[in-house]
Design a protein around this motif. Structure first.
Motif, mmCIF file in Angstrom:
data_model
loop_
_atom_site.group_PDB
_atom_site.id
_atom_site.type_symbol
_atom_site.label_atom_id
_atom_site.label_comp_id
_atom_site.label_asym_id
_atom_site.label_seq_id
_atom_site.Cartn_x
_atom_site.Cartn_y
_atom_site.Cartn_z
ATOM 1 N N ASP A 139 -5.077 7.118 -3.352
ATOM 2 C CA ASP A 139 -4.191 6.255 -2.767
ATOM 3 C C ASP A 139 -4.031 5.052 -3.908
ATOM 4 O O ASP A 139 -4.568 5.099 -4.684
ATOM 5 N N GLU A 140 -2.754 4.427 -3.647
ATOM 6 C CA GLU A 140 -2.507 3.292 -4.488
ATOM 7 C C GLU A 140 -1.800 2.039 -3.967
ATOM 8 O O GLU A 140 -1.588 2.205 -2.613
ATOM 9 N N ALA A 141 -1.667 1.203 -4.596
ATOM 10 C CA ALA A 141 -0.490 -0.038 -4.168
ATOM 11 C C ALA A 141 0.127 -0.144 -5.430
ATOM 12 O O ALA A 141 0.127 0.027 -6.460
ATOM 13 N N GLY A 142 1.327 -1.100 -5.071
ATOM 14 C CA GLY A 142 2.343 -1.583 -6.068
ATOM 15 C C GLY A 142 3.410 -2.452 -5.362
ATOM 16 O O GLY A 142 3.354 -2.553 -3.920
ATOM 17 N N ASN A 143 4.357 -2.813 -6.268
ATOM 18 C CA ASN A 143 5.307 -3.975 -5.685
ATOM 19 C C ASN A 143 6.327 -3.077 -5.420
ATOM 20 O O ASN A 143 7.210 -2.709 -5.871
ATOM 21 N N CYS A 144 6.451 -3.099 -3.962
ATOM 22 C CA CYS A 144 7.549 -2.342 -3.262
ATOM 23 C C CYS A 144 9.339 -2.837 -3.726
ATOM 24 O O CYS A 144 9.917 -2.066 -4.042
ATOM 25 N N PRO A 145 9.302 -4.281 -3.631
ATOM 26 C CA PRO A 145 10.693 -4.741 -4.270
ATOM 27 C C PRO A 145 11.009 -4.532 -5.502
ATOM 28 O O PRO A 145 12.213 -4.115 -5.758
ATOM 29 N N MET A 158 0.879 -1.365 0.037
ATOM 30 C CA MET A 158 -0.057 0.008 0.154
ATOM 31 C C MET A 158 0.800 1.138 -0.299
ATOM 32 O O MET A 158 1.545 1.364 0.991
ATOM 33 N N VAL A 159 0.534 2.313 -0.892
ATOM 34 C CA VAL A 159 1.006 3.669 -0.803
ATOM 35 C C VAL A 159 -0.108 4.408 -0.672
ATOM 36 O O VAL A 159 -0.814 4.858 -1.557
ATOM 37 N N ALA A 160 -0.597 4.468 0.715
ATOM 38 C CA ALA A 160 -1.783 5.088 0.854
ATOM 39 C C ALA A 160 -1.847 6.005 2.060
ATOM 40 O O ALA A 160 -2.111 5.892 3.217
ATOM 41 N N PRO A 161 -1.594 7.511 1.497
ATOM 42 C CA PRO A 161 -1.494 8.418 2.729
ATOM 43 C C PRO A 161 -2.989 8.731 3.360
ATOM 44 O O PRO A 161 -2.989 8.833 4.593
ATOM 45 N N GLY A 162 -4.019 8.321 2.643
ATOM 46 C CA GLY A 162 -5.396 8.351 3.150
ATOM 47 C C GLY A 162 -5.721 7.591 4.418
ATOM 48 O O GLY A 162 -6.200 7.601 5.397
ATOM 49 N N TYR A 163 -4.824 6.299 4.119
ATOM 50 C CA TYR A 163 -4.962 5.214 5.012
ATOM 51 C C TYR A 163 -4.088 5.159 6.240
ATOM 52 O O TYR A 163 -4.179 4.465 6.939
ATOM 53 N N ALA A 164 -2.842 5.839 5.852
ATOM 54 C CA ALA A 164 -1.883 5.766 7.041
ATOM 55 C C ALA A 164 -2.366 6.382 8.207
ATOM 56 O O ALA A 164 -2.728 7.329 8.218
ATOM 57 N N ALA A 165 -2.218 5.509 9.198
ATOM 58 C CA ALA A 165 -2.594 5.746 10.360
ATOM 59 C C ALA A 165 -1.863 5.001 11.683
ATOM 60 O O ALA A 165 -1.339 4.054 11.188
ATOM 61 N N PRO A 166 -1.795 5.373 12.636
ATOM 62 C CA PRO A 166 -1.022 4.951 13.864
ATOM 63 C C PRO A 166 -2.050 3.846 14.201
ATOM 64 O O PRO A 166 -3.333 3.776 14.098
ATOM 65 N N GLY A 177 6.143 1.994 5.797
ATOM 66 C CA GLY A 177 7.523 2.363 5.258
ATOM 67 C C GLY A 177 7.582 2.627 3.826
ATOM 68 O O GLY A 177 8.114 3.418 3.273
ATOM 69 N N TRP A 178 6.749 1.808 3.073
ATOM 70 C CA TRP A 178 6.482 1.795 1.622
ATOM 71 C C TRP A 178 5.665 3.132 1.215
ATOM 72 O O TRP A 178 6.151 3.988 0.210
ATOM 73 N N THR A 179 4.747 3.546 1.968
ATOM 74 C CA THR A 179 3.959 4.857 1.837
ATOM 75 C C THR A 179 4.791 5.994 2.062
ATOM 76 O O THR A 179 4.575 6.968 1.264
ATOM 77 N N MET A 180 5.866 5.802 2.956
ATOM 78 C CA MET A 180 6.654 7.136 3.533
ATOM 79 C C MET A 180 8.131 7.099 2.909
ATOM 80 O O MET A 180 8.714 8.034 3.322
ATOM 81 N N ALA A 181 8.505 6.185 2.250
ATOM 82 C CA ALA A 181 9.930 5.902 1.824
ATOM 83 C C ALA A 181 10.589 7.366 1.249
ATOM 84 O O ALA A 181 11.562 7.759 1.474
ATOM 85 N N ALA A 182 9.824 7.361 0.007
ATOM 86 C CA ALA A 182 10.538 8.492 -0.924
ATOM 87 C C ALA A 182 10.477 9.879 -0.143
ATOM 88 O O ALA A 182 11.558 10.545 -0.393
ATOM 89 N N GLY A 183 9.390 10.189 0.520
ATOM 90 C CA GLY A 183 9.442 11.586 1.260
ATOM 91 C C GLY A 183 10.401 11.289 2.400
ATOM 92 O O GLY A 183 11.169 12.425 2.561
#
Length: 417
Positions: free
Chosen positions: A196-202, A49-57, A384-390
């Motif tokens: 939001d989106e999803a993708g192959n992190c590796p 998941m690359v999902a800022p809208g879903y990113a939550a503690p 991690g995948w959601t926040m890695a680039a930033g």
């Protein structure tokens, strides 16, 4: 900016993004990774998941009661293994304090600030380098019951307050977006996050490794950093049998970061939480998900990665091994079969387990430490995948002496000061 020799410890998606942006800023960068390639641990087979809208503690209102009510169920989103580990119980106490509504609102806003920035940076990288990582657009949260919807209410309020595009849907609206959902599984409604989106992190991480190498980043695999020592003009890394100097070091080694930082007097409340995934080849594409869905009752994500479907989630505290536990795998297979029963042969799935480096409050730790020339990019948990680039871009700016593009309040070690 003064060019520096920077060592990045850790070759996950966070470490590789950090190395890329440091090199792009003009630094001489080396990545030190104990495995034979990048993205081999927490970045390997999670939900994608690359999902800022879903990113939550993970710490959210109602979560402690929810966990206790499900601890002894055959399929459950959380498993707490009985343990006398004082570190775990101390972490749990801190985590429970962060479940209060106001703390949740603060923590989720901090995470979404970074996640939104990261998504924009990721898209710029994707477009510029034409990187295909099997990405799909849109994330759909599913509520089996009205109780699930009520538990999500604080998050829905924050989506509106922060101006994140979302649609609140009834069951009919959910099925219009994802028509392959099984009709006999209870469905009370959902939330659709179109950006939001999803993708192959590796796949992305390996492509970025090639790009980073082309601009000068050196990768040293099967190399383990045992210690970091400070020197008058920089740092020295104890790697296997050798000692190597650098001007600065970035610790981005997932859960192993805590043990590297501790001898330096840097203590972070990070605890290993085990997650699981199952990946199966799609047999009926018309019965497979079009994008990504999340079952809120079980906190399990189902994503489409090219010709495969991945089911990922559950959280286990107190497990100190990488053994695949039947209870967690049954939970994943139940969720997959409940929503997309004819999409794949789940009994033939490939299973994976990995450690998420979790902080009790949720947001990661990025930036300088009290020890000169030692920096961190850690504690992203399942995001991690959601926040890695930033995170990589922000840290490269900090090391280069530039002001980051986003407010860093609550994202540095100072919040534990």
């Amino acid at each position: 900016m003064t060019q520096k020799q920077v060592a990045v410890v850790g070759g996950g998606v966070v470490g590789v993004c950090t190395a890329y942006f440091l090199a792009e800023a003009g630094h001489d960068v080396v990545v030190i990774e104990r495995h034979q390639n990048v993205a081999q641990e927490a970045s390997f087979a999670h939900g994608g998941m690359v999902a800022p809208g879903y990113a939550a503690p993970w710490a959210s209102p109602g979560m402690p009661k929810r966990i206790l009510s499900q601890l002894f169920r055959a399929e459950a989103p959380v498993r707490l293994k009985p343990s006398l580990d004082r570190t775990m119980w101390h972490w749990v106490r801190r985590w429970m304090a962060e479940c209060e509504l106001e703390r949740y609102r603060i923590n989720r806003s901090r995470m979404q600030r970074l996640a939104l920035y990261s998504r924009d940076i990721l898209r710029q990288m994707r477009d510029y380098y034409q990187i295909d990582y099997e990405q799909t657009q849109g994330v759909l949260q599913l509520f089996r019951t009205e109780k699930d919807r009520l538990l999500a209410a604080p998050g829905i309020e924050l989506l509106a307050e922060n101006g994140l595009p979302h649609e609140i849907l009834d069951a009919e609206g959910v099925r219009a977006i994802e028509p392959a959902l099984a009709s006999d599984t209870p469905l009370a409604g959902g939330i659709y996050l179109p950006q939001d989106e999803a993708g192959n992190c590796p796949l992305f991480t390996k492509r970025l490794k090639q790009i980073a190498s082309s601009i000068g980043v050196q990768f040293h695999f099967t190399s383990t950093v045992h210690a970091i020592e400070t020197e008058s003009r920089g740092v020295a890394l104890q790697i296997d049998e050798g000692r190597y100097p650098a001007d600065a070091v970035v610790v981005a080694a997932g859960i192993d970061s805590a043990s590297l930082l501790k001898p330096l007097g840097i203590h972070v409340p990070m605890y290993p939480v085990t997650g699981y995934s199952a990946t199966a080849h799609i047999k009926n594409f018309e019965h497979a998900p079009q994008a990504a869905v999340v079952d809120e009752a079980y906190r399990v994500a189902i994503t489409r990665l090219g010709g495969r479907v991945r089911i990922a989630g559950t959280a286990e505290l107190g497990a100190r091994s990488d053994a695949l536990r039947d209870r967690a795998l049954r939970t994943l297979l139940k969720v997959g079969s409940d929503w997309f029963p004819d999409a794949a042969n789940y009994s033939q799935a490939n299973f994976w387990t990995g450690i998420r480096p979790m902080l009790p409050d949720g947001p990661p730790l990025i930036g300088a430490t009290p020890v000169r020339n030692v920096f961190v990019n850690i504690g992203h948990g399942s995001n991690g995948w959601t926040m890695a680039a930033g995170s990589g871009k922000v840290l490269a700016d900090v090391i280069s002496g530039y002001a980051p593009d986003i407010d860093m309040d609550g994202l540095t070690l100072s919040r534990y000061g």
